[in-house]
Design a protein around this motif. Structure first.
Motif, PDB file in Angstrom:
ATOM      1  N   ARG A  53       5.921 -17.732 -52.866  1.00  0.00           N
ATOM      2  CA  ARG A  53       5.839 -17.889 -51.451  1.00  0.00           C
ATOM      3  C   ARG A  53       6.028 -19.422 -51.223  1.00  0.00           C
ATOM      4  O   ARG A  53       6.132 -19.933 -50.238  1.00  0.00           O
ATOM      5  CB  ARG A  53       4.708 -17.292 -50.948  1.00  0.00           C
ATOM      6  N   THR A 194       6.762 -10.023 -52.827  1.00  0.00           N
ATOM      7  CA  THR A 194       6.737 -10.811 -51.935  1.00  0.00           C
ATOM      8  C   THR A 194       7.643 -10.240 -50.849  1.00  0.00           C
ATOM      9  O   THR A 194       7.027 -10.413 -49.425  1.00  0.00           O
ATOM     10  CB  THR A 194       7.372 -12.345 -52.210  1.00  0.00           C
ATOM     11  N   ARG A 198       5.596  -8.865 -47.315  1.00  0.00           N
ATOM     12  CA  ARG A 198       6.034  -9.349 -46.070  1.00  0.00           C
ATOM     13  C   ARG A 198       6.181  -8.195 -44.996  1.00  0.00           C
ATOM     14  O   ARG A 198       5.512  -8.252 -44.180  1.00  0.00           O
ATOM     15  CB  ARG A 198       7.109 -10.178 -46.393  1.00  0.00           C
TER      16      ARG A 198
END
Length: 212
Positions: A53, A194, A198
């Motif tokens: 990130r 990730t 999200r």
């Protein structure tokens, strides 16, 4: 004369590789007692997800901080996987001569085990939740993101495949996994995770807003 500078892509790349090697070595050493593997997985994924990130800077500090804060629940989670995985392995080894329907059922349970395992420790690293909800969310995310899940299962299964392939494959794999294999797997998985997390966070936020 142009001054020598370490501020370029080559040294950035080498420093990045060095970070992942250090993370891998930390993971290997803290996993040696076996019972601490869950803690080590959670700590490695916390550092890997933060780096994915763009938040992580000091991997060593982040790793040991995660070990201190996550060891208790991660160990419980690991014991669940260790116990259930042991039962499934025993069943697969000693059910070869039994009726085929039982073998199919055991195979399906083994697939579900692998699916949930791919997400459980990254979820533990990323979100605060109890073990029941972590396992439930892991299964839901695994099914919902099946293409990513299959890739992660394949990546996570490489050590087991090498062991099954024989001594030569193990001899080839051991130096790689002692140096960077585990952290590299976590790095690749973190790219997928990730994106998945999200979307998952947005869905959870929307669900919270829709509640009366």
């Amino acid at each position: 004369m142009k001054q020598f500078s370490t501020d370029n892509r080559f040294f950035d790349c080498m420093g990045n590789i060095g970070d992942w090697i250090i993370l891998n070595i930390l993971f290997v050493f803290t996993s040696l007692p076996v019972i601490t593997i869950g803690m080590s997985l959670t700590a490695m994924y916390q550092a890997a997800l933060r780096r994915s990130r763009g938040e992580g800077i000091y991997m060593v500090r982040e790793y040991f901080q995660a070990c201190r804060t996550e060891w208790k629940q991660s160990t419980k989670l690991w014991l669940i996987f260790l116990f259930t995985g042991g039962i499934l392995l025993f069943d697969m080894l000693y059910s070869k001569n039994l009726w085929s329907s039982l073998n199919i059922a055991i195979g399906c349970l083994a697939v579900i085990w692998c699916f949930v395992f791919c997400y459980a420790f990254p979820l533990q690293a990323r979100f605060e939740n109890n073990i029941k909800n972590t396992l439930r969310n892991a299964l839901l995310l695994a099914v919902k993101n099946l293409p990513y899940t299959l890739i992660m299962v394949l990546l996570n299964s490489i050590p087991a495949v090498c062991i099954a392939a024989g001594v030569f494959a193990v001899q080839m794999a051991v130096p790689i996994y002692c140096a960077i294999g585990f952290s590299l797997t976590a790095r690749i998985n973190s790219i997928f995770l990730t994106k998945i997390f999200r979307v998952f966070e947005k869905e959870e936020q929307n669900a919270d807003l829709s509640r009366p």
